[in-house]
Design a protein around this motif. Sequence first.
Motif, PDB file in Angstrom:
ATOM      1  N   UNK A 158      -7.589  20.194  19.275  1.00 19.29           N
ATOM      2  CA  UNK A 158      -6.819  19.736  18.118  1.00 19.29           C
ATOM      3  C   UNK A 158      -6.878  20.729  16.969  1.00 19.29           C
ATOM      4  N   UNK A 159      -8.041  21.322  16.738  1.00 19.90           N
ATOM      5  CA  UNK A 159      -8.176  22.250  15.617  1.00 19.90           C
ATOM      6  C   UNK A 159      -7.465  23.573  15.883  1.00 19.90           C
ATOM      7  N   UNK A 160      -7.380  23.994  17.139  1.00 22.32           N
ATOM      8  CA  UNK A 160      -6.627  25.212  17.450  1.00 22.32           C
ATOM      9  C   UNK A 160      -5.154  25.022  17.112  1.00 22.32           C
ATOM     10  N   UNK A 161      -4.604  23.878  17.499  1.00 25.29           N
ATOM     11  CA  UNK A 161      -3.196  23.616  17.186  1.00 25.29           C
ATOM     12  C   UNK A 161      -2.975  23.564  15.675  1.00 25.29           C
ATOM     13  N   UNK A 162      -3.887  22.915  14.952  1.00 24.14           N
ATOM     14  CA  UNK A 162      -3.742  22.823  13.500  1.00 24.14           C
ATOM     15  C   UNK A 162      -3.852  24.201  12.849  1.00 24.14           C
ATOM     16  N   UNK A 163      -4.767  25.042  13.327  1.00 29.46           N
ATOM     17  CA  UNK A 163      -4.933  26.371  12.747  1.00 29.46           C
ATOM     18  C   UNK A 163      -3.729  27.256  13.026  1.00 29.46           C
ATOM     19  N   UNK A 164      -3.169  27.174  14.233  1.00 34.80           N
ATOM     20  CA  UNK A 164      -1.977  27.953  14.565  1.00 34.80           C
ATOM     21  C   UNK A 164      -0.816  27.548  13.668  1.00 34.80           C
TER      22      UNK A 164
END
Length: 299
Positions: A158-164
Amino acid sequence: MSDLVSLNSSQEVKASSFNGFIALAVLGVTFALLGWLLYTAVSAGAVSLGSGVAWAIKGIIFLVFSSGFYMLQPNQGVALTLFGAYKGTDRNEGLRWTWPWMGKAKVSLRANNLISEKIKVNDLRGNPIEMAAQVVWRVTDTAQALFDVDNYTDFVDAQIEAAVRTVGAGYPYDDFTHQEVTLRGNHEQVGGELRLELMERLRVAGITVDECGFTHLAYAQEIAGVMLRRQQADAVVAARKTLVEGAVGMVEMALEMLSAKNVVELDDERRAAMVSNLMVVLCGERDTQPVVNTGTLYS
């Protein structure tokens, strides 16, 4: 309205455990001693119901203590808890032993490579683009990974998608004037910012990011054709500009050489005509056809 309660942050500490081979030897000697005592009692005819129950209890205790063994491979840890309270993490590889009433939760400390799904993001100018990232991450604090987030692998996704999305929205996809930092033209700089963004987001879960970068970066399908035509038009304009600048220089050089060597004297009207003809020849896309003038210079 009640005040919000902040998260109780955990911190990894070293667990108290024992070498499993030493514990195995102790249990083996104890088992052998119990067997010898039982054999002696049977041989002497001193076995009764009470002594049988006592030996059964001893056997159960032996089995319970045997459940304290666990094995750790390289780059693997186990978090030990006592009735829900965290007591430490054991990172010593090999056969280990702890008290059987301690809870054990294994955590991999190895590097994980993850390639995210393609997601649609609006860049700084509002253009829809497709992005996907490749991230190498690993657990550095087992206590935070297990007890500060519900499921740390889902949390990473979830955090990878938010950071991207955050990084993608902070830069334009491309800048045809080459005046800005762009997603397409500054991979290292944007990738470094993505890594810092991820490390900040994953710190609460005791996870660090060793490497990250974009594996897919393109305009969304609905505008890809339009943006391609725009890129082609910009390329044509740039090529025309270079061609015209070169043609003007060549015409200027030709006129200067004709005047310097006194090859021909041209008035302003004939000079303008020559400039026009030379520009047509140098800038035209088709091959020119020479015309032989068999009359005078001005006819």
